[in-house]
Motif scaffolding. Structure first.
Motif, short mmCIF file in Angstrom:
data_model
loop_
_atom_site.label_atom_id
_atom_site.label_comp_id
_atom_site.label_asym_id
_atom_site.label_seq_id
_atom_site.Cartn_x
_atom_site.Cartn_y
_atom_site.Cartn_z
N THR A 320 -12.18 -1.18 -11.08
CA THR A 320 -12.37 -0.75 -9.84
C THR A 320 -11.12 -1.68 -8.85
OG1 THR A 320 -13.89 0.39 -9.45
CG2 THR A 320 -11.87 0.23 -7.67
N ALA A 321 -9.48 -1.61 -8.46
CA ALA A 321 -9.19 -2.45 -7.95
C ALA A 321 -8.54 -1.42 -6.65
CB ALA A 321 -7.49 -2.39 -8.51
N SER A 322 -7.38 -1.94 -5.82
CA SER A 322 -7.10 -1.30 -4.11
C SER A 322 -5.50 -1.07 -4.66
CB SER A 322 -7.67 -2.36 -3.09
OG SER A 322 -6.18 -2.69 -2.44
N LEU A 323 -4.76 -0.31 -3.09
CA LEU A 323 -3.56 -0.46 -3.52
C LEU A 323 -2.23 -1.89 -3.62
CD1 LEU A 323 -3.45 3.13 -1.72
CD2 LEU A 323 -3.10 2.76 -3.94
N ARG A 324 -3.74 -2.11 -2.77
CA ARG A 324 -2.46 -3.55 -2.83
C ARG A 324 -2.40 -4.31 -3.75
NH1 ARG A 324 -6.29 -7.02 1.97
NH2 ARG A 324 -5.42 -9.24 1.00
N VAL A 325 -2.69 -4.00 -4.64
CA VAL A 325 -2.36 -4.38 -5.93
C VAL A 325 -0.31 -4.47 -5.99
CG1 VAL A 325 -1.74 -4.02 -8.57
CG2 VAL A 325 -4.54 -3.90 -7.74
N PHE A 326 0.00 -2.42 -5.78
CA PHE A 326 1.39 -1.85 -5.83
C PHE A 326 2.17 -2.98 -4.23
CE2 PHE A 326 -0.19 1.94 -7.08
CZ PHE A 326 -0.59 0.90 -8.72
N ASN A 327 1.33 -3.64 -3.67
CA ASN A 327 1.66 -4.08 -2.26
C ASN A 327 1.44 -6.26 -2.43
OD1 ASN A 327 3.28 -4.22 -0.26
ND2 ASN A 327 1.43 -4.09 0.80
N GLY A 328 1.07 -6.46 -3.45
CA GLY A 328 0.70 -8.24 -3.88
C GLY A 328 1.71 -8.72 -4.99
N LYS A 329 1.63 -9.76 -4.91
CA LYS A 329 2.00 -10.67 -5.78
C LYS A 329 2.69 -9.68 -7.19
CE LYS A 329 -0.68 -14.99 -5.09
NZ LYS A 329 -1.12 -16.03 -4.84
N ILE A 330 2.71 -9.34 -7.82
CA ILE A 330 2.93 -8.97 -9.06
C ILE A 330 4.05 -7.47 -8.57
CG2 ILE A 330 0.62 -9.20 -10.34
CD1 ILE A 330 -0.50 -6.95 -10.17
N ASN A 331 5.04 -7.92 -9.53
CA ASN A 331 5.83 -6.77 -8.87
C ASN A 331 6.18 -6.00 -10.37
OD1 ASN A 331 6.42 -6.78 -6.27
ND2 ASN A 331 6.94 -8.90 -6.56
N SER A 346 -4.44 0.29 3.35
CA SER A 346 -3.74 -0.19 2.29
C SER A 346 -2.37 0.90 1.74
CB SER A 346 -4.58 -0.48 0.66
OG SER A 346 -5.00 -1.15 1.36
N PHE A 347 -2.85 2.29 2.28
CA PHE A 347 -1.94 3.00 1.96
C PHE A 347 -0.77 2.48 2.87
CE2 PHE A 347 -0.46 6.84 2.35
CZ PHE A 347 -0.04 7.66 1.06
N ARG A 348 -0.48 2.47 3.99
CA ARG A 348 0.18 2.75 4.92
C ARG A 348 1.19 1.06 5.00
NH1 ARG A 348 -4.07 3.86 8.67
NH2 ARG A 348 -4.52 1.56 9.23
N ASN A 349 0.13 -0.20 4.40
CA ASN A 349 0.97 -0.95 4.27
C ASN A 349 1.65 -0.73 3.16
OD1 ASN A 349 0.15 -2.02 5.91
ND2 ASN A 349 -1.85 -3.33 4.99
N LEU A 350 1.59 0.06 1.79
CA LEU A 350 2.63 0.61 0.32
C LEU A 350 3.83 0.80 1.00
CD1 LEU A 350 2.85 0.29 -2.07
CD2 LEU A 350 1.52 2.04 -2.25
N VAL A 351 3.28 2.30 2.01
CA VAL A 351 4.21 2.92 1.90
C VAL A 351 5.40 2.65 2.71
CG1 VAL A 351 5.06 4.96 3.75
CG2 VAL A 351 3.20 5.34 2.28
N ASN A 352 5.18 1.59 4.03
CA ASN A 352 5.94 0.15 4.55
C ASN A 352 7.14 -0.32 3.39
OD1 ASN A 352 5.15 1.81 7.02
ND2 ASN A 352 3.62 -0.46 7.21
N LYS A 353 6.20 -0.11 3.07
CA LYS A 353 6.85 -1.78 2.01
C LYS A 353 8.27 -0.58 1.44
CE LYS A 353 6.37 -3.96 -2.86
NZ LYS A 353 5.21 -4.53 -3.58
#
Length: 452
Positions: A320-331, A346-353
């Motif tokens: 189990t992971a977090s949506l932060r994966v899509f917004n972190g060091k790995i691109n 986490s979802f809001r941060n991802l949408v902002n990105k």
């Protein structure tokens, strides 16, 4: 009449290149004439698993342990029989069978004092076990546990009085393939680390090695590498280096395999423990022209800033992971989550990105789900994004769940979000019933049906 023609050197090289790895190792160890061929041709291994206590080559498991042999006139205790049958003790011991802790004595009495304290502890523990065994409801063999503790006490008493132990210890190499098992014994005069490295060196130490799939660590993913606090504000990490030895001299991770530098090629990699340590263990031996990993699978953790991670074609997060994966060091352009702890922050941060950064066409995220209700709750977050529309695209149009969510993005791109039953192609990396797919496309790729 059948004639047998020997293979010449050039034809032997071709045969060696495509021989099954375990057969080739046996030929190398037993046929002197094959050695020169073996040393010049790469070894191809379909699947290699390097665990803390053994390694496995194409389904054949090699393990080293310490077994205890009693003379014919002395019955072997049941607990020792079970240990021997399981491959033996997996840590170094002295001649009494007491674990070596690596501590050097600075005074003559230090060891004796420690033995006396340990003996008192075991005797008190044995007394508690004998007294409370009837009251405990644990599903364990108390007789076996008590016997094992009694043997430990006997070992300490023998060492304190400098008696000769009533058994002999051997190093045992066990080679297991399915139900077939081969066992070899040698005198226990080298430690386990030296012995394992010697065996690995005999197999891998003189050749180039090409591995289709490399697993580092136990078969189960370490569940203590990461977990979440409230609202996913912080990830707390524990990163033990379970499968690797730290050199006391320079603090560096030792190479995973005793192969020459830049002679190892890897197709896919599975790391069940600390990813940073695992990558460090292969760095010196990995070939410079090794292509990007087709797939890199690991548990959710703090990802190192490493080219081997950044260039992997597919990153799979196995726990189990977090949506932060899509917004972190790995691109990476392709990331899959086995399951996801979805938090609104986490979802809001991802949408902002997504709103601020340009996303490459074809960037593809996916998440595993087992219940449609959970997917509907996740999709409600997308539906509430301003400008979200419903529609379908070429990949959803003829599926069981044809509708997708369309999110307009920057630079004439759009985000397509949909789900489907996991098909055979997806099962290579996804083992849940359903899979949610999130893909960046050119604007207009999906046909819009209307707003929500």
């Amino acid at each position: 009449m059948t004639t047998r023609n020997p293979l010449f050197y050039q034809s032997s090289k071709c045969v060696a290149r495509y021989l099954e790895a375990n057969i080739r190792f046996q030929l190398f160890l037993r046929c002197p004439g094959f050695c020169s061929v073996h040393k010049t041709q790469p070894v191809r291994i379909h699947e290699l698993k390097v665990r803390p206590n053994n390694f496995e080559v194409n389904g054949t498991v090699f393990s080293v342990g310490i077994i205890r042999k009693y003379p014919a006139t002395t019955p072997t205790p049941k607990s020792v029989k079970i240990s021997n049958a399981g491959g033996g003790i997996q840590y170094d011991v002295d001649r009494y069978g007491i674990r070596r802790d690596g501590q050097e004595e600075t005074r003559e009495m230090t060891g004796a004092m420690r033995d006396a304290a340990q003996l008192n502890f075991f005797e008190d523990l044995l007394e508690w076990m004998a007294r409370d065994r009837e009251r405990q409801r644990w599903d364990v063999d108390w007789g076996l546990l008590i016997e094992a503790r009694q043997l430990e006490i006997l070992s300490y008493r023998m060492r304190m009085t400098n008696q000769e132990p009533p058994f002999t210890q051997y190093l045992q190499l066990t080679i297991t393939n399915g139900t077939a098992q081969k066992v070899e014994l040698v005198e226990y005069d080298k430690n386990l680390k030296f012995t394992r490295n010697y065996i690995l060196g005999k197999i891998f130490g003189v050749v180039k090695v090409q591995v289709g799939s490399l697993q580092i660590g136990e078969d189960k993913f370490n569940s203590r590498l990461g977990f979440y606090r409230a609202e996913d504000e912080e990830i707390v990490l524990e990163q033990p280096g379970n499968a690797f030895h730290m050199s006391p001299r320079d603090g560096q991770i030792e190479p995973l395999l005793p192969v020459p530098e830049e002679t190892l090629k890897i197709g896919e990699m599975i790391v069940t423990g600390n990813l940073k340590n695992a990558l460090a263990s292969i760095k010196t031996c990995l070939s410079e022209n090794n292509p990007p990993f087709k797939k890199l699978t690991c548990a959710y953790q703090s990802f190192p800033d490493d080219p081997l991670v950044q260039t992997a074609k597919l990153i799979c997060i196995a726990r189990t992971a977090s949506l932060r994966v899509f917004n972190g060091k790995i691109n990476n352009n392709r990331i899959h989550l086995r399951s996801c702890n979805i938090q609104q922050k986490s979802f809001r941060n991802l949408v902002n990105k997504w709103a601020m950064e340009k996303s490459e066409i074809g960037r593809f995220y996916s998440i595993g789900f087992n219940k449609v209700k959970e997917i509907e709750e996740f999709f409600s977050l997308f539906i509430n994004i301003p400008g979200a529309e419903r529609g379908d695209n070429e990949e959803t149009r003829w599926s069981e769940f044809p509708e997708c969510i369309i999110i307009p993005m920057r630079d004439e791109t759009e985000l397509n979000v949909w789900f489907e039953k996991t098909n055979e192609e997806d099962k290579v990396y996804c083992n849940t019933k359903y899979i949610v797919k999130i893909k960046v496309q050119n604007s207009g790729y999906a046909q819009v049906h209307g707003s929500f």
